[in-house]
Scaffold this motif. Structure first.
Motif, PDB file in Angstrom:
ATOM      1  N   GLY A 130      50.252 -62.511 -39.978  1.00  0.00           N
ATOM      2  CA  GLY A 130      49.709 -60.941 -38.943  1.00  0.00           C
ATOM      3  C   GLY A 130      49.626 -59.260 -39.916  1.00  0.00           C
ATOM      4  O   GLY A 130      50.695 -58.852 -41.184  1.00  0.00           O
ATOM      5  N   GLU A 131      49.376 -58.702 -39.248  1.00  0.00           N
ATOM      6  CA  GLU A 131      48.955 -57.269 -40.355  1.00  0.00           C
ATOM      7  C   GLU A 131      50.537 -56.508 -40.488  1.00  0.00           C
ATOM      8  O   GLU A 131      51.284 -57.021 -39.545  1.00  0.00           O
ATOM      9  CB  GLU A 131      48.551 -56.346 -39.851  1.00  0.00           C
ATOM     10  CG  GLU A 131      46.622 -56.111 -40.115  1.00  0.00           C
ATOM     11  CD  GLU A 131      46.348 -54.864 -39.746  1.00  0.00           C
ATOM     12  OE1 GLU A 131      46.436 -53.761 -38.975  1.00  0.00           O
ATOM     13  OE2 GLU A 131      45.252 -55.170 -39.161  1.00  0.00           O
TER      14      GLU A 131
ATOM     15  N   GLY B  64      51.902 -70.722 -29.553  1.00  0.00           N
ATOM     16  CA  GLY B  64      52.124 -69.109 -29.500  1.00  0.00           C
ATOM     17  C   GLY B  64      53.956 -69.041 -29.907  1.00  0.00           C
ATOM     18  O   GLY B  64      54.542 -68.063 -29.436  1.00  0.00           O
ATOM     19  N   PHE B  65      54.591 -69.559 -30.413  1.00  0.00           N
ATOM     20  CA  PHE B  65      55.677 -69.249 -31.074  1.00  0.00           C
ATOM     21  C   PHE B  65      55.632 -68.123 -31.462  1.00  0.00           C
ATOM     22  O   PHE B  65      55.200 -67.934 -32.821  1.00  0.00           O
ATOM     23  CB  PHE B  65      56.691 -70.325 -32.026  1.00  0.00           C
ATOM     24  CG  PHE B  65      57.990 -70.053 -32.282  1.00  0.00           C
ATOM     25  CD1 PHE B  65      59.012 -70.173 -31.577  1.00  0.00           C
ATOM     26  CD2 PHE B  65      58.297 -69.562 -33.616  1.00  0.00           C
ATOM     27  CE1 PHE B  65      60.047 -69.938 -31.706  1.00  0.00           C
ATOM     28  CE2 PHE B  65      59.521 -69.532 -34.074  1.00  0.00           C
ATOM     29  CZ  PHE B  65      60.625 -69.692 -33.165  1.00  0.00           C
ATOM     30  N   ASP B  66      56.811 -66.725 -31.370  1.00  0.00           N
ATOM     31  CA  ASP B  66      56.036 -65.810 -32.237  1.00  0.00           C
ATOM     32  C   ASP B  66      57.357 -65.436 -32.961  1.00  0.00           C
ATOM     33  O   ASP B  66      57.701 -63.595 -33.361  1.00  0.00           O
ATOM     34  CB  ASP B  66      56.148 -64.614 -31.249  1.00  0.00           C
ATOM     35  CG  ASP B  66      57.437 -64.461 -29.763  1.00  0.00           C
ATOM     36  OD1 ASP B  66      58.417 -64.629 -30.090  1.00  0.00           O
ATOM     37  OD2 ASP B  66      57.532 -63.049 -29.331  1.00  0.00           O
ATOM     38  N   PHE B  67      58.285 -66.647 -33.195  1.00  0.00           N
ATOM     39  CA  PHE B  67      59.825 -65.667 -34.269  1.00  0.00           C
ATOM     40  C   PHE B  67      60.749 -65.104 -33.747  1.00  0.00           C
ATOM     41  O   PHE B  67      60.914 -63.919 -35.036  1.00  0.00           O
ATOM     42  CB  PHE B  67      58.267 -65.244 -35.967  1.00  0.00           C
ATOM     43  CG  PHE B  67      58.042 -67.146 -36.140  1.00  0.00           C
ATOM     44  CD1 PHE B  67      58.709 -67.628 -37.909  1.00  0.00           C
ATOM     45  CD2 PHE B  67      56.927 -67.031 -35.927  1.00  0.00           C
ATOM     46  CE1 PHE B  67      58.545 -68.405 -37.769  1.00  0.00           C
ATOM     47  CE2 PHE B  67      55.796 -67.971 -36.869  1.00  0.00           C
ATOM     48  CZ  PHE B  67      56.290 -68.763 -37.594  1.00  0.00           C
TER      49      PHE B  67
ATOM     50  N   PRO C  88      53.254 -63.004 -35.954  1.00  0.00           N
ATOM     51  CA  PRO C  88      52.936 -61.556 -35.654  1.00  0.00           C
ATOM     52  C   PRO C  88      52.909 -60.209 -36.733  1.00  0.00           C
ATOM     53  O   PRO C  88      53.791 -59.949 -37.127  1.00  0.00           O
ATOM     54  CB  PRO C  88      53.916 -61.044 -34.021  1.00  0.00           C
ATOM     55  CG  PRO C  88      54.388 -62.405 -33.780  1.00  0.00           C
ATOM     56  CD  PRO C  88      55.047 -62.572 -34.859  1.00  0.00           C
ATOM     57  N   ALA C  89      52.334 -59.509 -36.335  1.00  0.00           N
ATOM     58  CA  ALA C  89      52.344 -57.969 -36.802  1.00  0.00           C
ATOM     59  C   ALA C  89      53.486 -57.379 -37.053  1.00  0.00           C
ATOM     60  O   ALA C  89      54.073 -57.170 -36.244  1.00  0.00           O
ATOM     61  CB  ALA C  89      50.672 -56.943 -36.514  1.00  0.00           C
ATOM     62  N   GLU C  90      54.119 -56.646 -38.167  1.00  0.00           N
ATOM     63  CA  GLU C  90      55.119 -56.212 -38.352  1.00  0.00           C
ATOM     64  C   GLU C  90      55.745 -56.634 -38.439  1.00  0.00           C
ATOM     65  O   GLU C  90      57.296 -56.456 -38.130  1.00  0.00           O
ATOM     66  CB  GLU C  90      55.295 -54.819 -37.879  1.00  0.00           C
ATOM     67  CG  GLU C  90      53.779 -54.132 -38.010  1.00  0.00           C
ATOM     68  CD  GLU C  90      53.872 -52.590 -37.715  1.00  0.00           C
ATOM     69  OE1 GLU C  90      55.049 -52.257 -37.220  1.00  0.00           O
ATOM     70  OE2 GLU C  90      53.300 -51.546 -37.267  1.00  0.00           O
ATOM     71  N   ARG C  91      56.245 -58.023 -38.314  1.00  0.00           N
ATOM     72  CA  ARG C  91      57.637 -58.724 -38.211  1.00  0.00           C
ATOM     73  C   ARG C  91      58.292 -60.152 -39.393  1.00  0.00           C
ATOM     74  O   ARG C  91      56.985 -60.128 -39.811  1.00  0.00           O
ATOM     75  CB  ARG C  91      56.941 -60.165 -37.443  1.00  0.00           C
ATOM     76  CG  ARG C  91      58.315 -61.183 -36.882  1.00  0.00           C
ATOM     77  CD  ARG C  91      58.841 -61.386 -35.608  1.00  0.00           C
ATOM     78  NE  ARG C  91      58.609 -60.381 -34.546  1.00  0.00           N
ATOM     79  CZ  ARG C  91      58.899 -60.270 -33.144  1.00  0.00           C
ATOM     80  NH1 ARG C  91      58.314 -61.694 -32.963  1.00  0.00           N
ATOM     81  NH2 ARG C  91      58.949 -59.577 -32.680  1.00  0.00           N
ATOM     82  N   LEU C  92      59.272 -59.295 -39.283  1.00  0.00           N
ATOM     83  CA  LEU C  92      60.282 -60.019 -40.724  1.00  0.00           C
ATOM     84  C   LEU C  92      60.091 -61.037 -40.152  1.00  0.00           C
ATOM     85  O   LEU C  92      61.244 -61.884 -39.480  1.00  0.00           O
ATOM     86  CB  LEU C  92      61.082 -58.958 -41.772  1.00  0.00           C
ATOM     87  CG  LEU C  92      62.277 -59.101 -42.004  1.00  0.00           C
ATOM     88  CD1 LEU C  92      61.157 -59.445 -43.509  1.00  0.00           C
ATOM     89  CD2 LEU C  92      62.890 -58.911 -43.070  1.00  0.00           C
TER      90      LEU C  92
ATOM     91  N   LEU D 170      57.425 -75.843 -37.596  1.00  0.00           N
ATOM     92  CA  LEU D 170      56.480 -76.249 -36.764  1.00  0.00           C
ATOM     93  C   LEU D 170      55.715 -77.152 -36.723  1.00  0.00           C
ATOM     94  O   LEU D 170      55.234 -77.405 -37.444  1.00  0.00           O
ATOM     95  CB  LEU D 170      56.172 -74.310 -36.412  1.00  0.00           C
ATOM     96  CG  LEU D 170      56.699 -73.734 -36.526  1.00  0.00           C
ATOM     97  CD1 LEU D 170      56.946 -72.514 -37.911  1.00  0.00           C
ATOM     98  CD2 LEU D 170      56.344 -72.462 -35.609  1.00  0.00           C
ATOM     99  N   SER D 171      55.639 -77.838 -35.052  1.00  0.00           N
ATOM    100  CA  SER D 171      54.334 -78.526 -35.204  1.00  0.00           C
ATOM    101  C   SER D 171      53.054 -77.913 -34.936  1.00  0.00           C
ATOM    102  O   SER D 171      52.688 -78.489 -35.316  1.00  0.00           O
ATOM    103  CB  SER D 171      54.732 -79.953 -34.002  1.00  0.00           C
ATOM    104  OG  SER D 171      54.677 -78.337 -32.633  1.00  0.00           O
ATOM    105  N   GLU D 172      53.094 -76.475 -34.374  1.00  0.00           N
ATOM    106  CA  GLU D 172      51.510 -76.036 -34.507  1.00  0.00           C
ATOM    107  C   GLU D 172      51.647 -75.155 -35.645  1.00  0.00           C
ATOM    108  O   GLU D 172      52.698 -74.660 -36.839  1.00  0.00           O
ATOM    109  CB  GLU D 172      51.432 -75.066 -32.940  1.00  0.00           C
ATOM    110  CG  GLU D 172      51.820 -76.939 -31.938  1.00  0.00           C
ATOM    111  CD  GLU D 172      50.762 -77.814 -31.714  1.00  0.00           C
ATOM    112  OE1 GLU D 172      49.917 -77.617 -32.155  1.00  0.00           O
ATOM    113  OE2 GLU D 172      50.927 -78.401 -30.915  1.00  0.00           O
TER     114      GLU D 172
END
Lengths: 356, 426
Positions: free
Chosen positions: A131-132, A90-93, A113-117, A106-108
């Motif tokens: 994501g989108e 669940g790492f979301d950067f 997530p959407a709109e993340r850079l 990352l191990s997983e």
């Protein structure tokens, strides 16, 4: 005073003469740039960046495994590169966590997530999802990679599995996969390489079926061997046209346009100084080289390579290359309709798009 | 009469000046053509690599080792070292490689006509592949070089291909540094501009390839050619085959380190070029399958080594006419004279400066004024060569011999001493 005049004049003249060659003499003395010019000694593969990245991070895999066991995050450094090791799901950067790191391992399987850079390069032995409208600088993943709608890869992406591009997504730089790359309508790309590159409709199955029909119509296992040997040469001053349904065994060179009628078949290669147009269901069992644009009509087959100095336009249901004989398409711009297959490398120097 | 001759020399010099500027400006600001550079995947054809070797014990192992590491399907690659009557350890070194690598198939030539063309002609009898690549023994090919040189042959019009030569022993002597600049100008600007402009890139005889069917069509290597490379370029051109230049297909070579060696080398080139001019100039003018620009560029390329004597003649005539009080007159003549005495003399140096810039080398450009010295030596050498050819045409030529350029390398170089570019720009 006058006795010094000739000496002063001579000195001044000598200085003026020496002035233009002073930098040269200085360079001969100091030898600041006396090494051979560097030559390009890499093998030119599209995966070079990805392979270099992976080999640099390879020594950190045991540490990543420890992080995974402890479900922890760890910042470390390798060869001067700051790396964030992520051992939990669940790492979301989160930008506050990735700030200042050059790479994230990352191990997983990560989901961006959407709109993340994500400005760091990403390494994962699993799959990867964007994501989108998310954007990713570069990534190496051991599984499949899926790009969400309108997402972007900014430099390169390599997957040991397959890569799926959703409608409107953009791949700047390089895309490479060991299995396949699937592109939805409205995608854009620059350079891609995979044993199978497929452009799909919104209804994916139809596209694959159309491409398979083209293969069955044209493919012949013994033909590819013919074009590697020398063929008779047909030089034409002006335009060349092969009538519909006809078969020609020759290498064709025309100083004008080249046109292959529908259902025609060329057992050899073609070169045109201007455009090359291949009509519906025609087959070229060799390379096509064009000083202009190459147009492949519906359901065509070309063994490749396809090299155009302007653009390449490929219509629905066409196929370039074969699974066991990979090839290359290279031009400034490339436009591919849904329902096409390319086996090998697609190299758009300016921009490639899948028709929406 | 003298005035007309002077005007003719001025005209010729102006034509070559314009040509130099055209090429240089094209490289700096024009559209660049690298149509075959992106070819990564393809049904790569079988290829034979011929290595011309005549007493090459100091260098032969370097090229063999480099060729063993190239990125090309091994089952489609045959390496034939053409050991032409060597009297040193060349044979022994080649045979040692053969023991370990059976796809190296040596051709030990013990007799026959002297000369590289004759040796290659004999070696061609062993070639079964459609594509043949040729290297001199002192060259060190990079990993991707074979693919880069083979890629243009997917174009059915290409009969020959030429890669770029980069001097390795640059830092050894002042001469090598000057030759490094000269080579940059010749390849980075001249050859690539001719490729960009659809003119006549020249097959250079090494770091080069030829299509066997094209070679067969024109009657194979010409044993009597003093410069088999120029000879082949024009015979292919007249038969409707094109030569492609691959600027990124770079390969290290060793340039002469001593002036006498350099003088012999350039004399040989000049004689070969002049011989080709005598043979093909008329055919070029008559050939219908070429564009106007190709014909003009082909003609100018053939005459390039005649410009040395023409320039000397121009200077001589200028002095004679000046002291005779001749009226040069006319706006155009004055303009031409201006070009001749100012810009014309510097056009070639502008080309070298542009090449250094394109190569991204900053400091070596400082040596540019010294290239005037190399230019003067070349001017005298090619003029001498032309004069010798005139004499030989009157009194008969001596027997053709292989004027191999003397090697300065005394032992194989270590691979890790070569500068390496690992990164590509995206």
């Amino acid at each position: 005073m006058s006795s010094w005049a000739p000496l002063a004049l001579t000195t001044l003249t000598a200085v003026l003469l020496a002035l233009p060659v002073t930098p040269a003499l200085y360079e001969l003395w100091k030898r600041a740039d006396a090494t051979p010019l560097p030559t390009s000694r890499h093998d030119g593969r599209i995966t070079n960046f990805a392979e270099t990245f992976r080999s640099r991070l390879q020594p950190l895999l045991p540490q990543l495994e420890r992080c995974r066991n402890q479900r922890d995050l760890l910042r470390t450094c390798i060869e001067g590169m700051e790396v964030l090791l992520v051992g939990r799901d669940g790492f979301d950067f989160d930008p506050s966590l990735t700030k200042g790191v050059a790479a994230v391992m990352l191990s997983e399987a990560p989901m961006i997530p959407a709109e993340r850079l994500v400005e760091a390069d990403v390494f994962t032995n699993c799959g990867l999802s964007l994501g989108e409208r998310a954007a990713l600088r570069a990534a190496w993943c051991g599984g499949d990679a899926a790009l969400g709608k309108d997402s972007a890869v900014l430099r390169w992406l390599h997957a040991d599995g397959s890569i799926f591009l959703s409608p409107g997504s953009s791949a700047y730089g390089r895309l490479s996969a060991l299995h396949s790359i699937q592109l939805a309508p409205g995608c854009s790309f620059e350079r891609m390489s995979a044993p199978q590159i497929v452009t799909v409709d919104r209804d994916q199955a139809d596209g694959l079926l159309a491409a398979r029909d083209a293969r069955e119509a044209c493919s012949s296992s013994d033909v590819s061997a013919m074009v590697t040997t020398s063929q008779p040469r047909l030089r034409i001053q002006g335009n060349f046209s092969l009538a519909p349904g006809e078969t020609l065994s020759a290498n064709v060179i025309a100083t004008g346009h080249v046109h292959f009628g529908s259902g025609s078949r060329l057992l050899g290669s073609a070169k045109s100084y201007k455009d090359t147009v291949v009509d519906e269901a025609a087959c070229v069992h060799g390379s096509i080289v064009s000083g202009g644009t190459i147009h492949l009509g519906q359901g065509c087959f070309a063994a490749g390579p396809l090299l155009a100095e302007e653009d390449v336009v490929i219509a629905r249901g066409s196929r370039v290359g074969e699974p066991d004989a990979l090839t290359t398409i290279s031009s400034l711009g490339i436009q591919i309709a849904p329902g096409c297959q390319v086996h090998g490398t697609v190299w758009a120097r300016v921009r490639g798009i899948v028709e929406a | 009469m003298l005035l007309h001759l002077f005007r003719l020399t001025l005209l010729l010099i102006c034509v070559y000046t314009v040509r130099h500027y055209w090429f240089t400006l094209n490289r700096l600001f024009g559209r660049q053509r690298h149509p075959y550079i992106d070819l990564e995947n393809a049904a790569w054809p079988a290829v034979t690599v011929l290595i011309a070797a005549h007493n090459e014990e100091a260098v032969i192992s370097d090229i063999l080792r480099a060729l063993l590491e190239v990125d090309y399907p091994r089952e489609r690659l045959t390496i034939i070292p053409v050991n032409d009557r060597s009297t040193d350890r060349t044979r022994e070194i080649i045979d040692a490689f053969v023991v370990q690598h059976p796809f190296v198939e040596p051709f030990h030539r013990t007799g026959g006509k002297p000369g590289k063309a004759a040796a290659l002609k004999d070696a061609m009898e062993r070639v079964t592949s459609e594509i043949v690549l040729i290297f001199d023994a002192d060259y060190i090919p990079g990993k991707a070089l074979i693919r880069q040189l083979v890629a243009p042959f997917f174009d059915p019009e290409i009969g020959a291909v030429m890669g770029r030569v980069v001097p390795l022993n640059v830092g050894k002597k002042s001469l090598t540094r000057l030759l490094d600049l000269e080579r940059s100008g010749g390849y980075q600007v001249d050859q690539q501009a001719r490729m960009n402009l659809h003119l006549v890139p020249q097959y250079g005889g090494t770091v080069a390839g030829v299509r066997k069917s094209a070679l067969d069509e024109i009657g194979g290597w010409n044993e009597d050619a003093l410069a088999e490379d120029t000879d082949l370029t024009y015979r292919l051109l007249l038969a409707g085959w094109k030569t492609a230049y691959e600027n990124r297909a770079e390969c290290y070579e060793e340039v002469p380190e001593r002036w006498p060696v350099r003088v012999r080398q350039i004399k040989r080139w000049a004689k070969g070029h002049n011989q080709a001019m005598a043979r093909y100039l008329f055919g070029l003018a008559k050939c219908s399958g070429l564009s106007k620009l190709e014909r003009i560029d082909g003609t100018l390329l053939l005459g390039v080594y005649l410009m040395g004597p023409v320039l000397l003649l121009g200077w001589l005539l200028a002095v004679v006419l000046f002291y005779n009080g001749a009226q040069i007159g006319g706006g155009l003549t004055v303009l031409a004279l201006g070009a001749f005495t100012t810009l014309g003399n510097f056009a070639a140096f502008f080309e070298i400066a542009a090449a250094a810039r394109l190569d991204g080398s900053r400091q070596r450009i400082r040596l540019l004024p010294l290239t005037l010295f190399g230019f003067t030596v070349s001017l005298i050498s090619v003029s001498q060569a032309a004069w010798q050819q005139v004499q030989e045409s009157i009194f008969g030529a001596r027997q053709l011999v292989w004027h191999k350029t003397e090697r300065s390398r005394t032992a194989p170089v270590l691979e890790d001493r070569l500068p390496v570019v690992l990164e590509e720009s995206v």
